[in-house]
Every structure is written in C-alpha cells, then in structure tokens.
Scaffold this active site. Structure first.
Site, short mmCIF file in Angstrom:
data_model
loop_
_atom_site.label_atom_id
_atom_site.label_comp_id
_atom_site.label_asym_id
_atom_site.label_seq_id
_atom_site.Cartn_x
_atom_site.Cartn_y
_atom_site.Cartn_z
N HIS A 206 0.80 -1.24 0.00
CA HIS A 206 0.00 0.00 0.00
C HIS A 206 0.82 1.28 0.00
O HIS A 206 0.27 2.36 -0.03
CB HIS A 206 -0.98 0.02 1.18
CG HIS A 206 -0.31 0.21 2.52
ND1 HIS A 206 0.24 -0.83 3.21
CD2 HIS A 206 -0.10 1.32 3.27
CE1 HIS A 206 0.76 -0.37 4.34
NE2 HIS A 206 0.58 0.93 4.40
C1 UD1 Z 1 -2.43 5.61 5.48
C2 UD1 Z 1 -1.16 6.21 6.07
C3 UD1 Z 1 -0.04 5.18 5.99
C4 UD1 Z 1 -0.45 3.87 6.64
C5 UD1 Z 1 -1.75 3.39 6.03
C6 UD1 Z 1 -2.22 2.18 6.79
C7 UD1 Z 1 -0.77 8.63 5.81
C8 UD1 Z 1 -0.05 9.66 5.05
N1 UD1 Z 1 -0.73 7.39 5.32
O1 UD1 Z 1 -2.20 5.37 4.10
O2 UD1 Z 1 1.10 5.69 6.66
O3 UD1 Z 1 0.57 2.93 6.44
O4 UD1 Z 1 -2.75 4.41 6.16
O5 UD1 Z 1 -3.15 1.43 6.09
O6 UD1 Z 1 -1.35 8.93 6.82
N2 UD1 Z 1 -9.56 4.67 1.33
C9 UD1 Z 1 -10.78 4.06 1.29
N3 UD1 Z 1 -11.36 3.70 2.48
C10 UD1 Z 1 -10.80 3.92 3.69
C11 UD1 Z 1 -9.55 4.56 3.70
C12 UD1 Z 1 -8.94 4.93 2.52
O7 UD1 Z 1 -11.35 3.82 0.23
O8 UD1 Z 1 -11.37 3.56 4.73
C13 UD1 Z 1 -8.90 5.02 0.05
C14 UD1 Z 1 -9.24 6.43 -0.44
O9 UD1 Z 1 -9.30 6.40 -1.82
C15 UD1 Z 1 -8.01 7.22 -0.02
C16 UD1 Z 1 -6.89 6.20 -0.16
O10 UD1 Z 1 -7.50 4.96 0.22
O11 UD1 Z 1 -7.80 8.34 -0.81
C17 UD1 Z 1 -5.70 6.47 0.74
O12 UD1 Z 1 -6.09 6.63 2.11
P1 UD1 Z 1 -5.19 7.50 3.12
O13 UD1 Z 1 -5.71 7.36 4.50
O14 UD1 Z 1 -5.00 8.87 2.59
O15 UD1 Z 1 -3.78 6.82 3.01
P2 UD1 Z 1 -3.38 5.29 3.08
O16 UD1 Z 1 -2.78 4.89 1.79
O17 UD1 Z 1 -4.53 4.51 3.61
N1 UDP Z 2 -3.72 -5.89 8.70
C1 UDP Z 2 -4.99 -6.45 8.77
N2 UDP Z 2 -5.60 -6.84 7.62
C2 UDP Z 2 -5.02 -6.74 6.40
C3 UDP Z 2 -3.72 -6.17 6.33
C4 UDP Z 2 -3.09 -5.76 7.49
O1 UDP Z 2 -5.55 -6.59 9.87
O2 UDP Z 2 -5.63 -7.12 5.40
C5 UDP Z 2 -3.08 -5.43 9.96
C6 UDP Z 2 -1.72 -6.00 10.26
O3 UDP Z 2 -1.82 -7.20 10.98
C7 UDP Z 2 -1.12 -4.88 11.11
C8 UDP Z 2 -1.74 -3.63 10.56
O4 UDP Z 2 -2.88 -4.04 9.82
O5 UDP Z 2 -1.51 -5.04 12.47
C9 UDP Z 2 -0.76 -2.91 9.66
O6 UDP Z 2 -1.41 -1.90 8.98
P1 UDP Z 2 -0.94 -1.36 7.56
O7 UDP Z 2 -0.09 -2.37 6.87
O8 UDP Z 2 -2.17 -0.89 6.88
O9 UDP Z 2 -0.11 -0.05 7.97
P2 UDP Z 2 1.43 0.22 8.35
O10 UDP Z 2 1.79 -0.67 9.49
O11 UDP Z 2 2.23 -0.01 7.12
O12 UDP Z 2 1.44 1.67 8.73
#
Ligand code: UD1
Ligand code: UDP
Length: 373
Positions: A206
């Site tokens: 991601h």
């Molecule tokens: C965010 C965090 C990242 C973290 C990740 C965990 C920042 C800058 N990034 O990234 O550090 O590792 O979360 O998963 O804070 N979206 C949905 N539904 C949701 C959430 C997001 O559809 O519930 C989609 C939207 O299109 C959105 C995109 O995902 O624009 C990105 O979401 P965003 O929270 O901005 O960043 P992540 O890539 O999720």
């Molecule tokens: N995780 C989850 N379901 C998934 C993928 C990840 O429950 O399909 C959990 C994983 O076990 C960990 C957390 O989400 O506890 C990590 O989140 P993510 O990878 O989104 O973010 P990051 O740690 O990179 O910020």
C-alpha cells in the site's frame, strides 16, 4: 488524570488497543478516544474496534480522504475545538500517519502534553509521507516512547533530551499477545478454502511509492505471479490499491469459491484476527507494511520487505525480515528461495515481550505526579 488518545488509520487501532485496555485498569485515569475518520470503511476501521475490543470512540471527526494538506488540515481544524472542550492532561498519539502529526500539532499549540508512541523510527527517506509525520511529531512531543534501540539513538542524534525518551517496547506486540487465543481460533482458512498445513504466502502492498505508479505496480504483479507459480500468494487488497489493481490481470477470490492451487489471489482487506491468523501459518510474507514487518518477526514467519529501506531495523537484526528492494528479478529470486528454505529460529527484539502498554502508562502517571508536585 485525563488522557485523550487519537487514532485515525488501521495500524493506529491495533496500537491503541492494549493502551486503552491498560488505561482502563488504572482507576486514576480517565480515558477519551478520538477517531479522526482517516480510515472509514468497515473493513479498515469498525472491524478492528470489534476484534480488539476497543470501546467506540467518544468523538469521530469524520475527516475522510483527501490530499495530504487537506487531510492534515481537516484533522487540525476539527480536533482543535474538541480538545478545547475536553482539556485533557495528555494527548496520546501513535504511529506515523497524517492523523498522528496533525493531532500532535494541535495539542502542543494548545499547551497540552503530547505523548508519541512509536517515536524515533527513521527510514531516512523524506519522500515517504510517514517520515515527515515522524519528524514533525517527534520534534514537538513531550514524551517519546520508543519500540527499539535504533529509535532511541535517532532521537539522541536529533538532540531530543534523554529524559523525554522512554524505551518501552512495542504495543503492536502487546496486541498480538493479547489477541492470541482469538487469532488462533480464526475461521479464515475455512472461509478462504485454504488448508493451513499447505504452503502459501501472504502479500500486502500500500505504500504510495509502490502502488501509485501503474508501471511499478504491474512489475510487482508480474513478479509475484512468478513466485506464485507453485503456491498461492494471498493479497488482501488495501483500498488505496483497489482501482489500480483492477486494471491488472489478477484473480479475485469471492465467497464460496475454492482457493486456487497457485497464483496471486486477491481478497478484500482482512480483519485483524483473520489476517494475523493467516500470517501465523504462512510460509512467506511479502510486504511494504511497517506493522507487518514487526508481526512476522514475532511470529517467526519469513518476511521480504518490498522497499529500499526500513525504519524498523531491529526486524532485520533480530527478526525474520529482509529488505529486498523493488527489482522484479530480486523479488522472484528471493521469493522462490524463501519458499524453499525453512525459517531460522529467532530471539525476539529487546522488550518485545507484550508488556509495553503498562510501561507507557507508568511513565504517563509519573509525568502527572511530577507536573502536580
Ligand atoms: C495511510 C497512512 C499510511 C499507513 C496506512 C495504513 C498517511 C499519510 N498514510 O495510508 O502511513 O501505512 O494508512 O493502512 O497517513 N480509502 C478508502 N477507504 C478507507 C480509507 C482509505 O477507500 O477507509 C482510500 C481512499 O481512496 C483514499 C486512499 O485509500 O484516498 C488512501 O487513504 P489514506 O488514508 O489517505 O492513506 P493510506 O494509503 O490509507
Ligand atoms: N492488517 C490487517 N488486515 C489486512 C492487512 C493488514 O488486519 O488485510 C493489519 C496488520 O496485521 C497490522 C496492521 O494491519 O496489524 C498494519 O497496517 P498497515 O499495513 O495498513 O499499515 P502500516 O503498518 O504499514 O502503517
């Protein structure tokens, strides 16, 4: 003592669960939980509250998605009046997402003590949005809680006074320990039609640097498909990647369908207990997640990190993690090699014993006593 904790995104929920549990056991603490709404899909948010027995948030700011500036600004704009109304003694933020940095900025400007859980991690790559969030949060936080020794050293190098830095261990590992009976009882194998004893791998992707460029994403898909020639590689798809992945030729597994004998198989994002349960029997994990590097280290599952760097070097020195970069050829070579090599036994990183939350709360209570004296 009133402690207001802020969460916004999937990894935050996992980190806050043991802290909320610990705080609720201390009669001198009143806890308030604010959800910024950064993540909002049930599979990215509500499901984690349920699986980890986190009480419903007292406030949801409902900020949703947007550009970095929009999302950060929206958290700041909506959090400020909430903080003014609640006036806690401490604001506790976790991890490195936009919600973390935004909430810390608001709190410090209102003169509220800020505790940062997972402080000091550095990838030294400022093109990573999380690195900026880490630098900003650590520069303004009062209490910095470190998961590993590299973080303590990074903070010392940046001039943070040693008395503010507390090496406490990793709340992600507390969550893993506390939920063990639940993830061991997962029904994900039945639901996916997967034999837990048969070899399979798990993939998560991601990071914007990996998934936002269609060419890079295609290279990943092709390399992963090659690794998956003999075993299924299961990819729970993060919503950020969903639309882009839809343009690639990948298999989506829908409910009731049997798991193919091989290939890259996409599924909806999994709940925490299902995901950890699935990882715990995997032969191999390929990921760009921060939290997953840590969980695989504790579970002893070989992990290949598809990035050029990690801010969590202890997962390499003490754990199962190998940072292999993003070259498709290397992914194929390392993936195939890992599938055919049994994992070596590991000793867990220092203080990753599942009791970090207690240490953090002890420090916070100590801080309150000092402040009152
Ligand atoms: C965010 C965090 C990242 C973290 C990740 C965990 C920042 C800058 N990034 O990234 O550090 O590792 O979360 O998963 O804070 N979206 C949905 N539904 C949701 C959430 C997001 O559809 O519930 C989609 C939207 O299109 C959105 C995109 O995902 O624009 C990105 O979401 P965003 O929270 O901005 O960043 P992540 O890539 O999720
Ligand atoms: N995780 C989850 N379901 C998934 C993928 C990840 O429950 O399909 C959990 C994983 O076990 C960990 C957390 O989400 O506890 C990590 O989140 P993510 O990878 O989104 O973010 P990051 O740690 O990179 O910020």
């Amino acid at each position: 003592m009133k402690i207001l904790s802020v969460v916004g995104a999937r990894p935050n929920f996992v980190k806050i669960a043991p802290l909320i549990r610990e705080m609720s056991r201390r009669p001198q603490i009143e806890t308030v939980l604010v959800h910024t709404g950064q993540h909002y899909d049930a599979r990215m948010s509500d499901g984690f509250f349920e699986a980890l027995s986190i009480p419903a948030p007292d406030v949801n700011l409902g900020v949703g998605s947007g550009s970095h500036a929009q999302q950060t600004a929206e958290v700041m704009r909506t959090f400020e009046p909430v903080l003014e109304a609640i006036r806690p003694d401490v604001v506790l933020v976790v991890g490195d997402v936009n919600s973390t940095a935004a909430a810390a900025l608001v709190a410090v400007k209102l003169g509220v003590r800020v505790g940062h859980v997972e402080a000091g991690l550095r990838s030294f790559d400022r093109s990573m949005p999380e690195e900026i969030n880490r630098l900003v949060t650590d520069a303004i936080a009062d209490d910095l809680f470190a998961t590993e020794e590299s973080a303590v050293m990074n903070l010392a190098r940046e001039g943070v006074p040693a008395e503010r830095v507390h090496f406490v261990g990793n709340v992600m590992i507390d969550a893993l320990r506390l939920a063990r009976p639940d993830w061991q009882a997962t029904r994900v194998f039945e639901e996916l039609g997967l034999d837990r004893r048969a070899p399979y791998g798990v993939v998560t992707l991601h990071r914007p640097a990996n998934v936002d460029d269609p060419r890079r994403l295609r290279d990943f898909v092709l390399a992963l498909q090659e690794v998956a020639a003999t075993v299924p590689l299961i990819l729970p798809v993060h919503p950020r990647v969903r639309t882009r992945l839809a343009r690639e030729r990948v298999t989506w597994l829908t409910a009731g369908q049997p798991m193919p004998a091989n290939g890259l198989v996409c599924v909806e994002p999994l709940g925490y207990l299902d995901f950890v349960g699935l990882v715990s029997h995997a032969r191999l994990v390929l990921t760009d997640s921060g939290g997953v590097q840590e969980e695989t280290t504790m579970l002893g599952i070989p992990c290949l990190t598809l990035r050029e760097n990690t801010e969590r070097p202890v997962t390499v020195t003490h754990g199962t993690n190998r940072v292999i970069g993003v070259s498709p050829r290397r992914i194929v070579e390392e993936g195939l090699r890992a599938l055919s090599t049994p994992p070596a036994p590991q000793t867990p990183p220092p203080l990753w014993d599942g009791y970090a939350a207690g240490r953090i709360v002890d420090v916070l209570l100590g801080v309150a006593i000092e402040a009152a004296a």
